[in-house]
Write an enzyme that holds these catalytic residues in place. Structure first.
Site, PDB file in Angstrom:
ATOM      1  N   SER A  92      36.544  72.412  46.368  1.00 50.97           N
ATOM      2  CA  SER A  92      36.149  73.728  46.854  1.00 50.97           C
ATOM      3  C   SER A  92      36.475  74.759  45.789  1.00 50.97           C
ATOM      4  CB  SER A  92      36.921  74.052  48.141  1.00 50.97           C
ATOM      5  OG  SER A  92      36.786  75.410  48.501  1.00 50.97           O
TER       6      SER A  92
ATOM      7  N   TYR B  24      44.951  75.057  53.829  1.00 50.01           N
ATOM      8  CA  TYR B  24      43.772  74.427  53.231  1.00 50.01           C
ATOM      9  C   TYR B  24      43.693  74.729  51.735  1.00 50.01           C
ATOM     10  CZ  TYR B  24      38.828  73.225  52.620  1.00 50.01           C
ATOM     11  OH  TYR B  24      37.637  72.682  52.185  1.00 50.01           O
TER      12      TYR B  24
END
Length: 339
Positions: free
Chosen positions: A143, A156
């Site tokens: 990501s 996260y």
């Protein structure tokens, strides 16, 4: 690496929904044999139907990737069914939308165990099988948040940062050993996946991906292309490029920018249902498919990704155009001198 034409054996974690579901379909379209790993059995069975409908074969292996023994057993099951694993895609994740001050130790532990250590265990299981053969590919679905943390997702973001460091470290060891196993990371933008329906949250309003939003099929194409071309790292989407490069150049300005706008940009105008189930510790029942609730806002392609995939051809074309332009200019200058 050229595009595979044989029936490759692929493992996808988090295959029951979202990017994992789309990735399984993408490999099935070229006849792959796929091990589908996730916790939710309803989604796994639906993913198996997707794979078979697309032309592949599948074995369903209900697995919590936070358990290293379960991951190892899943790898054995896939190889017993289909033979040696050629590609392993680490994708399974959980998260919590919450201010760090309101997070619990158990929340942080669980997100880390699944979203970071699940990748570690998957990589170990894959490399144990690939290294003796000196071939294979492991893809970490990353990501932009592996480089740039944002508010309300500290667990996260921390896990994605950890995956980045782990991957770089292991890659250097493979290079040192002269091992030809490919270890790649694909950094994703905001995706339209079901995670925003089932992720645990402590927010007043429903969570949403930060625009621009892309469909999971964009991610799946990027993952499959990375396997075929051996790219160490691939950035997907203009927003990913902006976040990563911006964090290198103006990190403190991004801190201020995200502090001002990062809360509202991750929430819709709809209030959260406090009784809605979440999947942090147990899977949510039902089949959620690949797409989340943002189809009307999600992009089906990324021009930045297309450019990145074709950068060598574009560079060659630019070089050819420059050479032709140089010849034309030279002729014109020579003509002017003659006159």
């Amino acid at each position: 690496m050229s595009e595979s034409t044989d029936s490759e054996v692929v493992v996808v974690t988090g295959a029951s929904a979202g990017v994992g579901r789309a990735t399984a379909r993408a490999f099935a379209e070229r006849g792959a044999k796929i091990g589908l790993l996730a916790r939710g059995e309803d989604g796994l069975e639906a993913a198996r139907e997707d794979v078979e409908a697309a032309g592949g074969e599948a074995v369903v292996v209900p697995t919590d990737v936070a358990d290293p023994d379960a991951v190892e057993a899943a790898a054995e099951t896939v190889e017993d069914a289909f033979g040696p694993i050629d590609v392993w895609v680490n994708n399974a994740m959980v998260s919590v939308f919450s201010r760090a001050a309101e997070m619990t130790a158990d929340d942080y532990r669980r997100v880390t165990e699944v979203t970071y250590l699940g990748y570690v265990y998957g990589t170990q299981a894959a490399l144990e099988r690939m290294r003796p053969r000196d071939e294979g590919t492991v893809v970490q679905v990353g990501s932009a948040l592996a480089y740039r943390g944002i508010p309300l997702q500290s667990a996260y973001c921390g896990a994605k940062h950890a995956i980045q460091g782990f991957t770089e470290s292991v890659r250097t060891e493979l290079i040192h050993d002269g091992c030809d196993v490919q270890l790649s990371m694909v950094q994703m933008p905001a995706m339209n996946t079901p995670q925003f329906e089932w992720t645990k949250r402590r927010l007043p309003r429903k969570p949403q991906p930060v625009p621009p939003i892309y469909q999971p099929e964009v991610a799946a194409r990027a993952i499959r292309w990375t396997v075929d071309h051996g790219r160490d790292e691939l950035w997907v989407g203009r927003s990913t490029v902006t976040a990563i490069l911006g964090n290198r150049l103006i990190p403190r300005r991004l801190d201020d920018y995200l502090a001002r706008g990062g809360y509202d940009s991750q929430q819709t105008d709809e209030p959260v249902d406090p009784d809605r189930d979440h999947n942090l510790y147990e899977p949510v029942t039902g089949d959620f498919g690949a797409h989340g609730p943002f189809d009307d806002r999600a992009r089906e392609r990324s021009y930045q990704l297309w450019t990145s995939m074709h950068r060598r051809a574009l560079a060659a074309l630019a070089g050819f155009a420059a050479a032709v332009g140089g010849v034309i200019l030279g002729r014109r200058l020579a003509s002017n001198d003659a006159n």
